[in-house]
Design a protein around this motif. Structure first.
Motif, mmCIF file in Angstrom:
data_model
loop_
_atom_site.group_PDB
_atom_site.id
_atom_site.type_symbol
_atom_site.label_atom_id
_atom_site.label_comp_id
_atom_site.label_asym_id
_atom_site.label_seq_id
_atom_site.Cartn_x
_atom_site.Cartn_y
_atom_site.Cartn_z
ATOM 1 N N UNK A 53 0.832 -1.197 0.000
ATOM 2 C CA UNK A 53 0.000 0.000 0.000
ATOM 3 C C UNK A 53 0.874 1.257 0.000
ATOM 4 N N UNK A 54 0.493 2.224 -0.842
ATOM 5 C CA UNK A 54 1.232 3.494 -0.915
ATOM 6 C C UNK A 54 0.833 4.363 0.266
ATOM 7 N N UNK A 55 1.862 4.934 0.942
ATOM 8 C CA UNK A 55 1.598 5.855 2.057
ATOM 9 C C UNK A 55 2.780 6.804 2.211
ATOM 10 N N UNK A 56 2.482 7.939 2.819
ATOM 11 C CA UNK A 56 3.541 8.895 3.157
ATOM 12 C C UNK A 56 4.218 9.533 1.957
ATOM 13 N N UNK A 57 3.481 9.802 0.880
ATOM 14 C CA UNK A 57 4.072 10.411 -0.328
ATOM 15 C C UNK A 57 4.359 11.889 -0.075
ATOM 16 N N UNK A 78 6.756 6.453 2.392
ATOM 17 C CA UNK A 78 6.969 5.546 3.524
ATOM 18 C C UNK A 78 6.824 4.104 3.073
ATOM 19 N N UNK A 79 5.725 3.798 2.405
ATOM 20 C CA UNK A 79 5.522 2.456 1.855
ATOM 21 C C UNK A 79 4.936 2.597 0.457
ATOM 22 N N UNK A 80 5.094 1.537 -0.340
ATOM 23 C CA UNK A 80 4.524 1.539 -1.678
ATOM 24 C C UNK A 80 5.385 0.734 -2.630
ATOM 25 N N UNK A 81 4.743 0.122 -3.601
ATOM 26 C CA UNK A 81 5.471 -0.666 -4.584
ATOM 27 C C UNK A 81 4.723 -0.644 -5.908
ATOM 28 N N UNK A 82 5.483 -0.924 -6.973
ATOM 29 C CA UNK A 82 4.933 -1.050 -8.312
ATOM 30 C C UNK A 82 4.019 0.138 -8.661
ATOM 31 N N UNK A 86 2.257 10.574 -11.412
ATOM 32 C CA UNK A 86 2.003 11.630 -12.396
ATOM 33 C C UNK A 86 2.230 12.981 -11.742
ATOM 34 N N UNK A 87 3.147 13.761 -12.316
ATOM 35 C CA UNK A 87 3.473 15.087 -11.802
ATOM 36 C C UNK A 87 2.790 16.123 -12.697
ATOM 37 N N UNK A 88 2.185 17.130 -12.090
ATOM 38 C CA UNK A 88 1.615 18.240 -12.858
ATOM 39 C C UNK A 88 2.101 19.559 -12.274
ATOM 40 N N UNK A 89 2.350 20.528 -13.180
ATOM 41 C CA UNK A 89 2.845 21.849 -12.797
ATOM 42 C C UNK A 89 1.903 22.866 -13.446
ATOM 43 N N UNK A 90 1.039 23.468 -12.649
ATOM 44 C CA UNK A 90 0.024 24.399 -13.146
ATOM 45 C C UNK A 90 0.491 25.834 -12.919
ATOM 46 N N UNK A 91 0.607 26.622 -14.015
ATOM 47 C CA UNK A 91 1.102 28.003 -13.951
ATOM 48 C C UNK A 91 -0.053 28.993 -13.883
ATOM 49 N N UNK A 92 0.257 30.214 -13.493
ATOM 50 C CA UNK A 92 -0.764 31.239 -13.327
ATOM 51 C C UNK A 92 -1.373 31.682 -14.653
ATOM 52 N N UNK A 122 1.613 19.137 -8.175
ATOM 53 C CA UNK A 122 0.846 17.998 -7.661
ATOM 54 C C UNK A 122 1.494 16.701 -8.112
ATOM 55 N N UNK A 123 1.542 15.740 -7.226
ATOM 56 C CA UNK A 123 2.074 14.410 -7.534
ATOM 57 C C UNK A 123 1.047 13.367 -7.096
ATOM 58 N N UNK A 124 0.589 12.532 -8.029
ATOM 59 C CA UNK A 124 -0.356 11.461 -7.735
ATOM 60 C C UNK A 124 0.347 10.126 -8.003
ATOM 61 N N UNK A 125 0.522 9.335 -6.961
ATOM 62 C CA UNK A 125 1.160 8.022 -7.080
ATOM 63 C C UNK A 125 0.109 6.930 -6.882
ATOM 64 N N UNK A 126 0.091 5.966 -7.817
ATOM 65 C CA UNK A 126 -0.945 4.930 -7.793
ATOM 66 C C UNK A 126 -0.336 3.567 -8.083
ATOM 67 N N UNK A 127 -0.955 2.529 -7.494
ATOM 68 C CA UNK A 127 -0.750 1.142 -7.918
ATOM 69 C C UNK A 127 -2.114 0.467 -7.937
ATOM 70 N N UNK A 128 -2.166 -0.842 -8.009
ATOM 71 C CA UNK A 128 -3.463 -1.508 -8.116
ATOM 72 C C UNK A 128 -4.231 -1.531 -6.802
ATOM 73 N N UNK A 129 -3.572 -1.111 -5.702
ATOM 74 C CA UNK A 129 -4.228 -1.141 -4.391
ATOM 75 C C UNK A 129 -4.837 0.211 -4.054
ATOM 76 N N UNK A 130 -4.032 1.286 -4.174
ATOM 77 C CA UNK A 130 -4.545 2.585 -3.773
ATOM 78 C C UNK A 130 -3.815 3.701 -4.529
#
Length: 422
Positions: A53-57, A78-82, A86-92, A122-130
């Motif tokens: 499970x992904x945590x502590x990003x 802290x934890x997470x695998x596989x 996705x990083x996004x950079x939103x400008x004014x 913003x950074x969104x990290x995902x795997x098949x669990x969460x």
């Protein structure tokens, strides 16, 4: 009696219709089950993907970053695998950049912030669990460069504002004094300038400005500038002549010899702190600078300005008269020539064996360290052959092939060499 055997793919097995399994490591496992009784057998298998499970990003990104400089962004978890992030950079201005990286790419991302201002990262990290999202607002700052007063002076009797401008820089702060008196400066970040209050001076002369400009990335420190109150150049006239003209090409291009001169006279009815710039067109130039604040009538420049050319060719002499408020310039084309009076063409040998034929090389003497330019060579080879060579390079060896029925060739030859408006 039915027997059910589970093989969990990690070296362990279980028996029973209803079983549970806890994996001690992440990975991909081939899970199979065998069901049998006394008269039949059934086998099936599947693939289990065991993830953490992904945590502590989080991103170790400072609150302030520099524009147009690659910035390292470290992902921590802290934890997470596989996982895929996705990083996004939103400008004014409404634009945005999106980048996708997998666990295999590593935790370090290098990104160049392209616009100054507040940027939503913003950074969104995902795997098949969460899936876990981390967001942070950073301020991108552009480093200051090219700061200076624009213009570096004002006109006598005219209202003016002291303007401090810069070529690059954001989130800029400014302080400025005029003859030791602090001035309130209106900072216009979008225009990259700071504007002082309206002022007027009735006398010419020099005043002193001290300014400092800074942001979170850089600081100029105190900068001292002489600020001149001037009179604009009025009715300027530039007249340049060539005292030793040989001839004219196309009616208006004079021809002079190397080391001959150009003489320039400058007149005007008014003007202070006048500069005279001469680009001689031969790779050299010079600037005659009047004393700041001094009127033209009291100038310390010796006229006429005289210059002797040091190289040959077609030169465009440019003369510019200017101060902080206006300028005037004239251009004078001139052909600068080296004469050919001392040049002679001679054979490389006095006698040449006829094989046949006889190939003889000819070279030029009396050329000197600076070769004559724009040369035409008219050559009578002595065997009833005639050549006209243009351009004739006097530093080059020329060859001629002689033919003669009795195996001899005539040693007499005649050349004529002329240059400039041949």
């Amino acid at each position: 009696m039915v027997t059910v055997l589970w093989d969990w793919g990690d070296g362990s097995t279980s028996n029973g219709n209803v079983v549970s399994k806890t994996y001690s490591s992440i990975g991909t496992f081939n899970v199979s089950v065998n069901i049998s009784n006394a008269i039949s057998f059934k086998h099936n298998w599947t693939v289990f993907c065991v993830e953490q499970t992904i945590s502590g990003v989080a991103l170790n990104l400072l609150d302030g970053v520099e524009v147009n400089v690659p910035t390292g962004i470290q992902l921590t978890m802290i934890t997470g695998s596989n996982y895929t992030c996705t990083y996004s950079f939103a400008y004014q201005d409404g634009s945005a950049d999106t980048l996708t990286r997998t666990e295999a790419d590593g935790p370090l991302l290098t990104y160049t912030f392209r616009l100054a201002g507040a940027i939503q990262v913003q950074c969104i990290c995902s795997n098949t669990i969460n899936s876990v999202t981390f967001s942070k607002t950073v301020t991108a700052v552009e480093r200051i460069s090219g700061a200076g007063l624009s213009p570096p002076g004002a006109m006598k009797g005219k209202t003016f504002n002291i303007v401090l401008a810069w070529a690059t820089g954001s989130d800029v702060s400014v302080t400025l004094t005029y003859d030791g008196v602090p001035q309130p400066m209106t900072i216009e970040q979008a225009q990259r300038r700071a504007v002082g209050p309206s002022m007027i001076e009735s006398l010419t002369g020099t005043h002193y400005v001290v300014y400092e400009i800074w942001n979170s990335l850089s600081s100029s420190g105190p900068v001292n500038v002489a600020f001149g109150i001037e009179v604009k150049i009025t009715s300027p006239d530039i007249v340049c002549t060539f005292p030793d003209v040989i001839k004219y090409i196309d009616l208006d291009v004079p021809v002079i010899r190397l080391s001959d001169t150009i003489q320039c006279d400058i007149t005007m009815t008014d003007g202070t702190s006048v500069n005279i710039f001469m680009d001689h067109g031969d790779g050299t130039n010079r600037t005659e600078i009047n004393t700041p604040g001094i009127p033209w009538s009291a100038n310390v420049i010796t006229l006429p300005l005289i210059y002797a050319f040091i190289s040959t060719g077609l030169h465009n002499v440019r003369v510019k008269v200017y101060n902080n408020f206006n300028f005037y310039e004239e251009t004078y084309p001139v052909w600068v020539m080296m004469d050919v009076n001392s040049v002679a063409m001679v054979p490389s040998v006095s006698i040449k064996e006829f094989l046949p034929p006889a190939d003889v090389d000819f070279y030029f003497t009396g050329v000197g360290s600076i070769a004559p330019n724009d040369v035409t060579c008219s050559v009578e080879w002595g065997d009833n052959n005639h050549d006209v060579i243009y351009p004739c390079d006097l530093t080059t060896i020329y060859s001629h092939r002689y033919f003669d029925k009795d195996g001899m060739y005539t040693t007499f030859f005649r050349t004529s060499i002329h240059s400039c408006g041949k």
